[in-house]
Design an enzyme around this catalytic site. Sequence first.
Site, PDB file in Angstrom:
ATOM      1  N   GLU A   1      29.104  33.562  55.982  1.00 11.61           N
ATOM      2  CA  GLU A   1      29.659  32.401  55.306  1.00 11.61           C
ATOM      3  C   GLU A   1      31.013  32.009  55.888  1.00 11.61           C
ATOM      4  OE1 GLU A   1      31.244  33.677  51.254  1.00 11.61           O
ATOM      5  OE2 GLU A   1      29.646  35.077  51.676  1.00 11.61           O
TER       6      GLU A   1
ATOM      7  N   CYS B   1      36.033  36.021  50.016  1.00 13.57           N
ATOM      8  CA  CYS B   1      35.260  36.782  50.993  1.00 13.57           C
ATOM      9  C   CYS B   1      33.922  37.329  50.549  1.00 13.57           C
ATOM     10  CB  CYS B   1      36.046  38.050  51.319  1.00 13.57           C
ATOM     11  SG  CYS B   1      37.297  37.799  52.450  1.00 13.57           S
TER      12      CYS B   1
HETATM   13  N1  SAH Z   1      38.845  42.619  56.902  1.00 13.27           N
HETATM   14  C1  SAH Z   1      39.997  41.775  56.983  1.00 13.27           C
HETATM   15  C2  SAH Z   1      39.720  40.317  56.774  1.00 13.27           C
HETATM   16  C3  SAH Z   1      38.813  39.884  55.675  1.00 13.27           C
HETATM   17  S1  SAH Z   1      39.397  39.714  54.062  1.00 13.27           S
HETATM   18  C4  SAH Z   1      41.074  42.269  56.055  1.00 13.27           C
HETATM   19  O1  SAH Z   1      40.850  43.218  55.329  1.00 13.27           O
HETATM   20  O2  SAH Z   1      42.172  41.730  56.093  1.00 13.27           O
HETATM   21  C5  SAH Z   1      40.667  38.513  53.971  1.00 13.27           C
HETATM   22  C6  SAH Z   1      41.633  38.826  52.824  1.00 13.27           C
HETATM   23  O3  SAH Z   1      41.038  38.598  51.534  1.00 13.27           O
HETATM   24  C7  SAH Z   1      42.101  40.261  52.824  1.00 13.27           C
HETATM   25  O4  SAH Z   1      43.468  40.310  52.544  1.00 13.27           O
HETATM   26  C8  SAH Z   1      41.298  40.852  51.691  1.00 13.27           C
HETATM   27  O5  SAH Z   1      41.893  42.028  51.223  1.00 13.27           O
HETATM   28  C9  SAH Z   1      41.291  39.713  50.709  1.00 13.27           C
HETATM   29  N2  SAH Z   1      40.246  39.778  49.677  1.00 13.27           N
HETATM   30  C10 SAH Z   1      39.011  40.284  49.769  1.00 13.27           C
HETATM   31  N3  SAH Z   1      38.349  40.155  48.611  1.00 13.27           N
HETATM   32  C11 SAH Z   1      39.190  39.523  47.766  1.00 13.27           C
HETATM   33  C12 SAH Z   1      39.094  39.108  46.422  1.00 13.27           C
HETATM   34  N4  SAH Z   1      37.983  39.325  45.719  1.00 13.27           N
HETATM   35  N5  SAH Z   1      40.152  38.472  45.872  1.00 13.27           N
HETATM   36  C13 SAH Z   1      41.282  38.274  46.598  1.00 13.27           C
HETATM   37  N6  SAH Z   1      41.433  38.636  47.863  1.00 13.27           N
HETATM   38  C14 SAH Z   1      40.405  39.263  48.445  1.00 13.27           C
END
Ligand code: SAH
Length: 346
Positions: free
Chosen positions: A90, A336
């Site tokens: 996505e 995400c």
């Molecule tokens: N793997 C990478 C990039 C993907 S996630 C990383 O960990 O940075 C992008 C951002 O969204 C990251 O900071 C992650 O921790 C955050 N994230 C993931 N799920 C989330 C959620 N449910 N609510 C808020 N932020 C979230």
Amino acid sequence: MKKIIHDLSLQQLEDLFVQELHEKKYRALQLYQGLMLGKSIQEISTLPKSLKDRLLTLFEDETIVILREFTAKDGTKKFLFQLADGNCIEGVFMQYKHGNTQCVSTQVGCRMGCVFCASTKGGLIRNLTSGEILAQVLVVNARMGGNSKQRAITNIVLMGSGEPLDNYHNTVNFLKNVSAPEGICISTRNISLSTCGLVPEMRKLANEGLSINLTVSLHNGEDRQRQNIMPIAKVYSIQEILDACNYYFEQTGRRYIFEYSLIAGENASKKDADKLIALLKGKPCHVNCIRLNAIENGKLIGTTEKEAYQFVAMLEKGGLSATLRRKMGDDIAGACGQLRANYLNL
Ligand code: SAH
């Protein structure tokens, strides 16, 4: 699965055409220009049918297709893509005053296991190739009315599903191809890569000579507590992350960013703010806070908006540069991996 045409740079396409297919070099440019416009091989009208037929014995016609498209009230668009092997990923397209940002995925699923993240449910299925990452940008740019000169996408964030530095080689190749002057040419200064903190790869990235923005998902200023929500924190300490960030700054001159998702009862107290301030004060960094988007069946929920503002105010009072990011596309499962997880019923 056949090969992915978007994996090749213009130079590589030219070499393939001249050396292996015994075609004229300018045909490679025609193909490349069509691909940059988000077209499939079949759709490129400048190429003769016989050549397209030959290409289609070697390459997938459509690297990626838009399977579903959702538009949120705030204009944010969320896309569900299908890859040539049937897997789904996505992406999100966000419109801001200063330009439009496309959020791209780097893996199908993820193996990092962060407890609050939907992308990791079901684990890692496979890495995306560099071309599959690039094609996300090209099809959305075209869908939003852009071409390679007048781009609908001005900024890219590698914050979709997957851990970009866990797919290091393909991610770096993508960064080179998406910023190539002959292609869609998105400046690396407008690209941000987000990592959960893979320290050796962060250091490697600092040496690539790409001036992209480095973002690290921190979510807690203390190792022990960070380990509760991010398994990778058991492998690399916050100190090692800070050292790698510092190295990144030395090598690139670019200030780094920390992502901090505010989770109720977990990381948003005064004590948590004080820990962050002690850790980051005086460092060339910015803290980007966002309220956690609760995922289905997950135990964690976001703080209230008021608590979020208070947390950011505490950081600022302590001398840090910090902002609260608006939650965009809430009503269309904007975080995400949520869309894919819903679609696949994970
Ligand atoms: N793997 C990478 C990039 C993907 S996630 C990383 O960990 O940075 C992008 C951002 O969204 C990251 O900071 C992650 O921790 C955050 N994230 C993931 N799920 C989330 C959620 N449910 N609510 C808020 N932020 C979230």
